[in-house]
Motif scaffolding. Structure first.
Motif, PDB file in Angstrom:
ATOM      1  N   SER A 217       6.950   8.504   2.963  1.00 43.55           N
ATOM      2  CA  SER A 217       7.925   7.362   2.753  1.00 43.55           C
ATOM      3  C   SER A 217       9.135   7.884   3.870  1.00 43.55           C
ATOM      4  CB  SER A 217       8.515   7.362   1.200  1.00 43.55           C
ATOM      5  OG  SER A 217       7.513   7.429   0.447  1.00 43.55           O
ATOM      6  N   ILE A 276      10.685   3.330   1.965  1.00 43.26           N
ATOM      7  CA  ILE A 276       9.621   2.432   2.547  1.00 43.26           C
ATOM      8  C   ILE A 276       8.516   3.286   2.924  1.00 43.26           C
ATOM      9  CG2 ILE A 276       9.257   1.060   4.409  1.00 43.26           C
ATOM     10  CD1 ILE A 276      12.909   1.561   4.557  1.00 43.26           C
ATOM     11  N   THR A 277       7.124   3.078   2.306  1.00 41.41           N
ATOM     12  CA  THR A 277       6.205   3.642   2.395  1.00 41.41           C
ATOM     13  C   THR A 277       4.965   2.746   3.210  1.00 41.41           C
ATOM     14  OG1 THR A 277       6.639   4.771   0.359  1.00 41.41           O
ATOM     15  CG2 THR A 277       4.384   5.112   1.452  1.00 41.41           C
ATOM     16  N   GLY A 278       4.904   2.933   4.546  1.00 42.04           N
ATOM     17  CA  GLY A 278       3.938   2.036   5.027  1.00 42.04           C
ATOM     18  C   GLY A 278       4.644   0.560   5.286  1.00 42.04           C
ATOM     19  N   ASN A 279       3.472  -0.416   5.583  1.00 37.46           N
ATOM     20  CA  ASN A 279       3.700  -1.762   5.584  1.00 37.46           C
ATOM     21  C   ASN A 279       3.407  -2.451   4.294  1.00 37.46           C
ATOM     22  OD1 ASN A 279       1.067  -1.279   5.593  1.00 37.46           O
ATOM     23  ND2 ASN A 279       0.527  -3.187   6.765  1.00 37.46           N
ATOM     24  N   ARG A 280       3.661  -3.712   4.119  1.00 37.45           N
ATOM     25  CA  ARG A 280       3.471  -4.344   3.055  1.00 37.45           C
ATOM     26  C   ARG A 280       1.962  -4.254   2.433  1.00 37.45           C
ATOM     27  NH1 ARG A 280       3.214 -11.137   4.109  1.00 37.45           N
ATOM     28  NH2 ARG A 280       5.177 -10.672   5.311  1.00 37.45           N
ATOM     29  N   ARG A 281       1.478  -4.196   1.161  1.00 43.67           N
ATOM     30  CA  ARG A 281       0.365  -4.084   0.871  1.00 43.67           C
ATOM     31  C   ARG A 281      -0.298  -5.441   0.416  1.00 43.67           C
ATOM     32  NH1 ARG A 281       2.002   0.272   1.681  1.00 43.67           N
ATOM     33  NH2 ARG A 281       2.595   1.868   0.203  1.00 43.67           N
TER      34      ARG A 281
ATOM     35  N   ARG B 147      10.771  -8.763  -2.670  1.00 41.83           N
ATOM     36  CA  ARG B 147      11.851  -7.936  -2.362  1.00 41.83           C
ATOM     37  C   ARG B 147      12.997  -9.033  -2.148  1.00 41.83           C
ATOM     38  NH1 ARG B 147       8.621  -4.225   1.610  1.00 41.83           N
ATOM     39  NH2 ARG B 147       6.743  -4.466   0.722  1.00 41.83           N
ATOM     40  N   ILE B 183       2.085   4.082  -4.962  1.00 41.39           N
ATOM     41  CA  ILE B 183       3.496   3.943  -4.648  1.00 41.39           C
ATOM     42  C   ILE B 183       3.630   2.279  -3.834  1.00 41.39           C
ATOM     43  CG2 ILE B 183       3.446   4.844  -2.478  1.00 41.39           C
ATOM     44  CD1 ILE B 183       6.324   6.361  -3.229  1.00 41.39           C
ATOM     45  N   ASP B 184       4.674   1.593  -4.433  1.00 45.43           N
ATOM     46  CA  ASP B 184       4.818   0.438  -3.661  1.00 45.43           C
ATOM     47  C   ASP B 184       5.407   0.620  -2.184  1.00 45.43           C
ATOM     48  OD1 ASP B 184       4.024  -1.730  -5.507  1.00 45.43           O
ATOM     49  OD2 ASP B 184       5.761  -1.357  -6.757  1.00 45.43           O
ATOM     50  N   SER B 185       5.197  -0.363  -1.477  1.00 47.99           N
ATOM     51  CA  SER B 185       5.645  -0.070  -0.163  1.00 47.99           C
ATOM     52  C   SER B 185       7.264  -0.346  -0.095  1.00 47.99           C
ATOM     53  CB  SER B 185       4.752  -1.045   0.910  1.00 47.99           C
ATOM     54  OG  SER B 185       5.597  -2.202   0.908  1.00 47.99           O
ATOM     55  N   TYR B 186       7.772  -0.732  -1.118  1.00 47.70           N
ATOM     56  CA  TYR B 186       9.160  -0.715  -0.959  1.00 47.70           C
ATOM     57  C   TYR B 186       9.810  -0.349  -2.492  1.00 47.70           C
ATOM     58  CZ  TYR B 186      13.796  -2.885   0.057  1.00 47.70           C
ATOM     59  OH  TYR B 186      15.273  -3.019   0.163  1.00 47.70           O
ATOM     60  N   VAL B 187      10.607   0.727  -2.574  1.00 45.33           N
ATOM     61  CA  VAL B 187      11.212   1.008  -3.667  1.00 45.33           C
ATOM     62  C   VAL B 187      12.852   0.929  -3.482  1.00 45.33           C
ATOM     63  CG1 VAL B 187      11.492   2.502  -5.875  1.00 45.33           C
ATOM     64  CG2 VAL B 187       9.120   2.275  -4.598  1.00 45.33           C
TER      65      VAL B 187
END
Lengths: 493, 221
Positions: A217, A276-281, B147, B183-187
């Motif tokens: 992240s 932010i973890t990677g791109n959108r799922r 978001r 884990i979601d890509s945006y927290v």
């Protein structure tokens, strides 16, 4: 960079002289630094145990840097596992080229950015403009600095050197109509202007406060919310990260979330902390479709394994050392002539950029140590400044006069009779220079010292000469004190 | 530059041949014990959450039934003269608030096109957690939890159960850590309204993110 004035290469001293004539700048820098420092004090006192927290911060950062190969491998693998693309860049030029390649591939016409010191380090804005790509800084302070075609003067508050009238003029030039100097009006103009830019931009570029190795992240600490727009609204998100910006796990982020905002602005946490973890799922409707991470070395790895300098990589870019530095307070950020100002800049700039360009920055310090005390991860900044000066001398970069003076010092102080002779000669030699009991000469080798203050004269009699008389006087007093006192009573208790 | 070359150089500077296979041993992980061992009752957590958020210019309504929740929401929407409302596509949240929204122009994330959310007056979301120590909302975004719902409008309103309020930030981070693969890509950790002090150190609210942050905390639910 502002290392050139009127086309001439300048040193930090020349630039400081200019800065010292700017009364608004000095007042603004002092006011901001005091405000941030005061807020930090309140925030750290209310948290309590600040020293324990600093110790934790130092231990976590030191551990990470001491195992940086492992954590970088783990972090970048996890970024890829989450759908991100990872690029490695050896230097600023390679990082900038990597950004360009991505933009070319996306046929990008417009880019929005949120505050990133690494992006300043690689000078990306300039390159993009050369290629006809619109690039907009979206942090309010950075936007002001960009419109003025300047560089940030403070790591945390980039536009402290601009007053509201100048800001109003810049915003008017940028298309604002009927603006006043009121903060609300100016902010509203920036919000409305940026909103359109965010929605239209092809690519968003951010920095990275921390990368979490266990998850891949990228974590951003911000207050305005612009970074979240930059991250989520354009189709492509590029992250610029200094290679040392890692933490092993989310558990460690809790420590940094307590340290960084308090040390930077005296907040218990910033308004936004974005993970932010990677791109959108799959199934997500918004968020960047593509995420690129660029990991930058640019002189950082040279500090690893250097017992003295490795700790500079512990820095979390809070700016607390700037706010307490008596030199920064007087000269502001631009006089350093480098991306990173203040005590941390005086260490980072010369080690990240070898050669002469920033070699004089370690001398822009009084070595009072306030920076080391302010650092939330306990970097011994003033020790590093001394070390860099030492390195500079060892590499032979000293003036002839200075070398001769220290050679003379060595000759005179290595034998008592030589010292006595030297003092006698100085006592005779100074006569022409003494005025009202001190030396005000602005000529010759003393000029550097006496330009801003008076030098003391050599005393008529040295302490060594006076000692013979002093010794016998002391002996007499001592004997007197040992004599029994007739009136001493024994019934006090 | 290639990844291997880059990493090998770091390893060499650290005095080893290549990246170690095992994770490094650690003496110190995370916060000091005195910090992690604090225990607060739910009452204390709710109060601390409210006090911290209100201090930062946020607005907190404590309610103890679904009816009270709807009354509070209705009052907020009325007093702010809200017309267009965006909301997460989240059944539980929608069931709680939908009766109030009947008289408003409502866009649901994933039903109406994302572009509609540029012009909302207010965005309604749930939240995964609250954090008492800082007055923070934790919004894990993905799927129906878009978001843009809370980022774009000038007002963000979140509905939170009292039982979701943790004492410290680390408890919310621990949740992320123990579900790394999901884990979601945006927290997003949100604490109060958007702010800046970039113009002469003068604080302004609502720079890019919402200018108003409103939380309705529902107790006993």
């Amino acid at each position: 960079m502002t290392t050139e004035i009127d086309g001439k290469q300048t040193g930090v001293l020349d630039r400081s002289r200019l800065a010292l004539q700017d009364d608004f700048l000095r007042a603004a820098v002092r006011f901001t630094a005091d405000r941030l420092r005061g807020k930090k004090r309140i925030a750290t006192e209310s948290l309590g145990n600040w020293e324990t927290w600093r110790e934790r911060g130092m231990q976590i950062r030191s551990h990470t840097v001491a195992n940086l190969d492992y954590y970088l491998a783990q972090f970048t693998e996890n970024v890829e596992a989450a759908g991100g693309h990872v690029h490695f860049a050896d230097d600023a030029a390679e990082a900038a080229q990597t950004v360009m390649n991505i933009l070319m591939e996306k046929q990008a016409r417009s880019v929005v950015k949120s505050k990133s010191m690494v992006s300043e380090e690689i000078g990306i804005n300039h390159l993009l403009e050369e290629h006809g790509i619109e690039v907009v800084e979206t942090d309010l302070g950075e936007y002001i600095v960009q419109l003025a075609r300047e560089t940030p003067s403070h790591i945390i508050i980039p536009a402290i050197h601009k007053n509201r009238r100048q800001i109003k003029d810049l915003f008017t030039e940028a298309g604002g109509e009927n603006l006043t100097t009121d903060t609300k009006t100016l902010t509203a103009f920036a919000r409305n202007t940026m909103r359109n830019k965010f929605l239209r931009a092809d690519v968003g570029i951010t920095g990275c406060n921390f990368g979490i190795a266990e998850s891949g992240s990228v974590v951003l600490f911000t207050n305005e919310g612009n970074a979240d727009m930059v991250t989520n609204l354009p189709k492509t998100h590029i992250v610029l990260m200094g290679m040392e910006r890692l933490l092993p796990a989310f558990a460690d982020l809790e420590v940094m979330a307590n340290l960084l905002p308090r040390a930077a602005t005296g907040q218990s946490i910033t308004t936004y902390m974005s993970v932010i973890t990677g791109n959108r799922r799959r199934g997500d409707i918004d968020g960047a479709q593509e995420m690129h991470l660029i990991v930058l070395d640019n002189g950082r790895s040279r500090q690893i394994g250097d017992a003295k300098m490795q700790s500079v990589l512990n820095c979390i870019r809070c700016g607390a050392c700037l706010n307490v530095c008596p030199v920064y307070r007087q000269i502001g950020g631009h006089a350093y002539g480098s991306v990173y100002p203040g005590p941390i800049g005086a260490v980072l700039s010369p080690v990240l950029n070898e050669g002469e360009k920033y070699a004089d920055l370690p001398y822009a310090s009084s070595l009072c140590g306030a920076c080391s005390e302010a650092c939330p991860v306990k970097i011994p900044l003033h020790d590093l400044l001394v070390h860099l000066r030492q390195r500079h001398v060892e590499h032979g970069h000293t003036k002839t006069m200075e070398r001769l003076a220290f050679r003379g010092f060595k000759v005179a102080f290595s034998r008592p009779n030589r010292l006595n002779l030297a003092i006698k000669m100085a006592r005779l030699g100074q006569k022409a220079l003494v005025r009202n009991g001190h030396i005000e000469s602005t000529l010759g080798p003393l000029k550097g010292w006496t330009a801003g203050r008076d030098a003391p004269t050599v005393a008529k009699q040295s302490f060594h000469d006076r000692w013979r008389t002093l010794q016998s006087e002391l002996q007499t007093q001592h004997n007197h004190a040992l004599e029994p006192k007739a009136e001493r009573g024994g019934d006090v208790e | 530059m290639k990844r291997t070359e880059f990493l090998t150089r770091v390893s060499a500077r650290l005095g080893r041949n290549g990246v170690p296979g095992d994770s490094p041993a650690r003496d110190v992980v995370g916060v000091p014990e005195f910090w992690s061992q604090r225990e607060l009752s739910e009452r204390e957590r709710v109060d601390r959450f409210r006090d911290n958020l209100v201090n930062l210019g946020g607005e907190v309504h404590l309610v103890s039934s679904v009816d009270e929740l709807r009354d509070a929401l209705s009052e907020v929407l009325g007093s702010l003269r809200i017309m267009r409302v965006g909301i997460w596509n989240d059944r539980e949240l929608q069931e709680l608030v939908n009766p109030v929204l009947e008289s408003y122009e409502v866009s649901t994330w994933g039903i109406e096109p994302a572009s509609a959310f540029v012009d909302m007056d207010l965005g309604i979301t749930g939240a995964q957690f609250g954090v008492a120590d800082t007055g923070t909302l934790v919004l894990s975004c993905g799927g129906g939890r878009g978001r843009s719902v809370h980022l774009l409008p000038p007002v963000h309103l979140a509905v939170l159960r009292a039982s979701q309020i943790k004492t410290r930030l680390g408890e919310a981070l621990q949740e992320l850590s123990s579900h790394l693969t999901e884990i979601d890509s945006y927290v997003h950790f949100v604490t109060g309204p958007s702010r800046s002090s970039d113009i002469e150190n003068d604080q302004s609210i609502g720079v890019h993110g919402p200018a108003a942050e409103i939380v309705i905390v529902v107790e006993n639910l």
